[in-house]
Design a protein around this motif. Structure first.
Motif, short mmCIF file in Angstrom:
data_model
loop_
_atom_site.label_atom_id
_atom_site.label_comp_id
_atom_site.label_asym_id
_atom_site.label_seq_id
_atom_site.Cartn_x
_atom_site.Cartn_y
_atom_site.Cartn_z
N SER A 13 -26.85 -13.03 34.29
CA SER A 13 -25.80 -12.18 33.89
C SER A 13 -24.67 -12.85 33.45
O SER A 13 -24.16 -13.96 33.92
N ASP A 14 -24.25 -12.38 32.16
CA ASP A 14 -23.04 -13.23 31.60
C ASP A 14 -21.82 -12.06 32.10
O ASP A 14 -21.65 -11.27 31.66
N ALA A 15 -21.24 -12.93 33.18
CA ALA A 15 -19.94 -12.28 33.78
C ALA A 15 -18.70 -12.11 32.99
O ALA A 15 -17.67 -11.81 33.50
N HIS A 16 -18.73 -13.05 31.58
CA HIS A 16 -17.36 -12.81 30.89
C HIS A 16 -17.81 -12.97 29.37
O HIS A 16 -17.90 -13.86 28.99
N LEU A 17 -17.95 -11.77 28.85
CA LEU A 17 -18.24 -11.67 27.42
C LEU A 17 -17.10 -10.70 26.89
O LEU A 17 -16.75 -9.57 27.44
N HIS A 18 -16.64 -10.90 25.76
CA HIS A 18 -15.63 -10.35 24.81
C HIS A 18 -16.52 -9.77 23.81
O HIS A 18 -16.92 -10.53 22.73
N TYR A 19 -16.54 -8.45 23.66
CA TYR A 19 -17.46 -7.84 22.33
C TYR A 19 -16.72 -8.11 21.11
O TYR A 19 -17.25 -8.13 20.14
N VAL A 20 -15.32 -8.16 21.10
CA VAL A 20 -14.47 -8.35 20.01
C VAL A 20 -13.69 -9.62 20.02
O VAL A 20 -13.43 -10.10 21.03
N ASP A 21 -13.24 -9.89 18.93
CA ASP A 21 -12.43 -10.96 18.87
C ASP A 21 -11.01 -10.81 18.76
O ASP A 21 -10.61 -9.47 19.01
N PHE A 22 -10.03 -11.83 18.55
CA PHE A 22 -8.89 -11.51 18.69
C PHE A 22 -8.12 -10.55 17.40
O PHE A 22 -7.05 -10.33 17.14
N PHE A 23 -9.12 -10.41 16.33
CA PHE A 23 -8.80 -9.42 15.44
C PHE A 23 -9.55 -8.06 15.59
O PHE A 23 -9.68 -7.39 14.67
N GLN A 24 -10.13 -7.83 16.79
CA GLN A 24 -10.95 -6.55 17.11
C GLN A 24 -12.02 -6.49 16.38
O GLN A 24 -12.64 -5.23 15.84
N GLU A 25 -12.64 -7.62 15.91
CA GLU A 25 -14.06 -7.62 15.10
C GLU A 25 -15.17 -8.08 15.83
O GLU A 25 -14.80 -8.83 16.97
N SER A 26 -16.44 -7.85 15.59
CA SER A 26 -17.53 -8.01 16.18
C SER A 26 -18.83 -8.44 15.36
O SER A 26 -18.71 -7.65 14.10
N ALA A 27 -19.65 -9.26 15.97
CA ALA A 27 -20.82 -9.45 15.11
C ALA A 27 -21.71 -8.15 15.48
O ALA A 27 -22.86 -8.15 14.35
N GLY A 28 -21.45 -7.43 16.21
CA GLY A 28 -22.13 -5.87 16.54
C GLY A 28 -23.16 -6.06 17.61
O GLY A 28 -23.78 -6.98 17.99
N MET A 29 -23.41 -4.76 18.00
CA MET A 29 -24.34 -4.69 19.22
C MET A 29 -26.04 -5.11 18.96
O MET A 29 -26.61 -5.71 19.78
N ASP A 30 -26.54 -5.06 17.57
CA ASP A 30 -27.79 -5.39 17.11
C ASP A 30 -27.88 -7.01 17.60
O ASP A 30 -28.89 -7.42 18.14
#
Length: 344
Positions: A27-44
Motif C-alpha cells: 500500500s502506498d500510504a503517501h501519494l500525490h496525484y498532482v504536482d505543485f502546478f496541479q498537473e498529473s501524468a494521469g490515471m492510466d
C-alpha cells in the motif's frame, strides 16, 4: 528493553536468510496525484505503475498549494523551490482528486483512498470548508491530508503566517476528523535545516495529546530531504520516536522514501538494527509511502527500495508494514468494505 547489538545483528541476519523468498504486496500510504502546478501524468499511467510495482492500494491526495509563475520570473518553474515566487493555498486540488477518482473503473476504485487536502491550515474556517466537501460527496473522502505545516522552504514561500500543527484552526479540523472517523496525515518538520535539536516537536505532540481519538500519520516522521542535505542524520529522531510511540497510541509513522537513508538502511544498504527493533516493537504503527508528486515512474523503485529493511523484520510484521497498516487506519466503514471483498 534494548537487545544487545550482537544478538540483534544475528537476529537480523537470520531474518534476511529466511526472507529470500518473500514476495511483498504494497500500500502506498503517501501519494500525490498532482504536482505543485496541479498537473498529473494521469490515471492510466498511475494504474499501470501500481500494477507493475505490486501496489494494491494508494493514499490518493492532491497538493494543498499551487506554485505561482511570477511576472518577474522568465522561465516557468518545475518545482516549488525552482525560484523565489510564492505559493498559495489551492482548494481546487480536491476537485481534481474527486474527478480523477470518479474516472476510475468501478472494479478498481477500492484501491484508491482519497484524502482531502485543499484548505488553509491557518484559517479557522477550514473545518467548515472540509465539512462542505464531505457533504457534497458522501462516502468519497477517507482521510485528511497531507496537511502542510512546517515544510522546509515551502513554509516561507506560502502567503501568510507559518502554519503550525497545534494551532486553533487545525484543532477544529481534528475535531471534525474524529467526528467522521478520518485519519489525518500531517507534514510537520521536527526541526529546521540548521537547528540540531527537535525545535518544532511540541507542535506535533500537542495534537497527539489533545486529540486522542484522531489517528495521526506523521509524514516521514518529521524529516525531509532538505533537512538531510544540511544535517544528514538527526541523532535525536530515534529516541523521540521510541518515547512518542509508547506515549501516544494514536501516532502512526509514514516511512516515505526520504526515511530509507540515512535511517532504515546504513551506507552499505544494510538494515539498521535499532530501527528494525523499533518497527518490530510497534508492528501496527508504521507504513510505507513513495511520496511521488504527479509523476509515477519512480513508484516501483521507491517502494521496492524498502525490501532489504522489510526482509530484516519478522515476516508477519513486514507484510503489515508493506501493505496492511495503512488500510487499518482508514475509516472503519472502509475497512469493513475491504474485508467483504476478500471474504470467501
Amino acid at each position: 528493553m534494548r537487545v544487545p547489538g550482537l544478538v540483534m545483528a544475528a537476529a537480523i541476519g537470520l531474518c534476511v536468510l529466511q526472507a529470500q523468498a518473500r514476495d511483498y504486496r504494497y500500500s502506498d500510504a503517501h501519494l500525490h496525484y498532482v504536482d505543485f502546478f496541479q498537473e498529473s501524468a494521469g490515471m492510466d499511467v498511475l494504474l499501470k505503475r501500481m500494477d507493475a510495482a505490486g501496489v494494491d492500494h494508494v493514499m490518493f491526495s492532491g497538493i494543498p498549494v499551487a506554485k505561482k509563475w511570477d511576472e518577474n520570473e522568465p522561465k516557468r518553474p518545475r518545482y516549488y523551490a525552482g525560484d523565489d515566487a510564492n505559493a498559495y493555498w489551492y482548494s481546487a486540488t480536491d476537485t481534481l482528486i474527486a474527478h480523477a477518482y470518479k474516472q476510475v473503473p468501478a472494479e478498481q476504485r477500492h484501491r484508491f483512498h482519497p484524502f482531502l487536502s485543499g484548505f488553509n491550515p491557518n484559517d479557522k474556517n477550514a473545518d467548515a470548508h472540509i465539512r462542505r466537501m464531505l457533504e457534497l460527496d458522501p462516502g468519497l473522502w477517507q482521510g485528511i491530508g497531507e496537511v502542510f505545516t512546517r515544510h522546509d522552504d515551502l513554509t516561507a514561500l506560502i502567503h501568510g503566517d507559518a502554519p503550525r500543527a497545534n494551532n486553533e484552526a487545525l484543532a477544529r479540523v481534528y475535531h471534525l476528523a474524529a467526528e467522521y472517523d478520518l485519519p489525518v496525515m500531517v507534514h510537520s518538520n521536527i526541526t529546521s535545516k540548521r537547528e540540531r535539536n527537535p525545535l518544532y516537536l511540541q507542535e506535533i505532540e500537542d495534537p497527539l495529546r489533545n486529540h486522542p481519538h484522531v489517528r495521526f500519520i506523521w509524514a516521514h516522521a518529521g524529516t525531509s530531504m532538505e533537512i538531510h542535505r544540511h544535517q544528514e542524520k538527526l541523532d535525536f529522531l530515534l529516541s523521540n520516536l521510541e518515547r512518542m510511540l509508547e506515549t501516544y497510541p494514536n501516532l502512526y509513522i509514514d516511512l516515505s522514501w526520504t526515511m530509507l537513508r540515512p535511517y532504515l538502511l546504513d551506507a552499505d544498504g544494510k538494515p539498521d538494527p535499532a530501527w528494525v527493533h523499533l518497527v518490530s516493537s510497534y508492528p501496527a504503527r508504521f507504513m510505507l509511502g513513495s511520496d511521488v508528486v504527479g509523476r509515477f515512474d519512480s513508484m516501483g523503485e521507491y517502494m521496492h527500495g524498502f525490501a532489504p529493511f522489510l526482509d530484516a523484520l519478522p515476516e508477519k510484521v513486514a507484510k503489515q508494514v508493506a501493505r496492511d497498516n495503512f488500510l487499518a487506519v482508514l475509516p472503519r466503514t472502509v475497512q469493513a468494505e475491504l474485508k467483504t471483498r476478500t471474504a470467501p
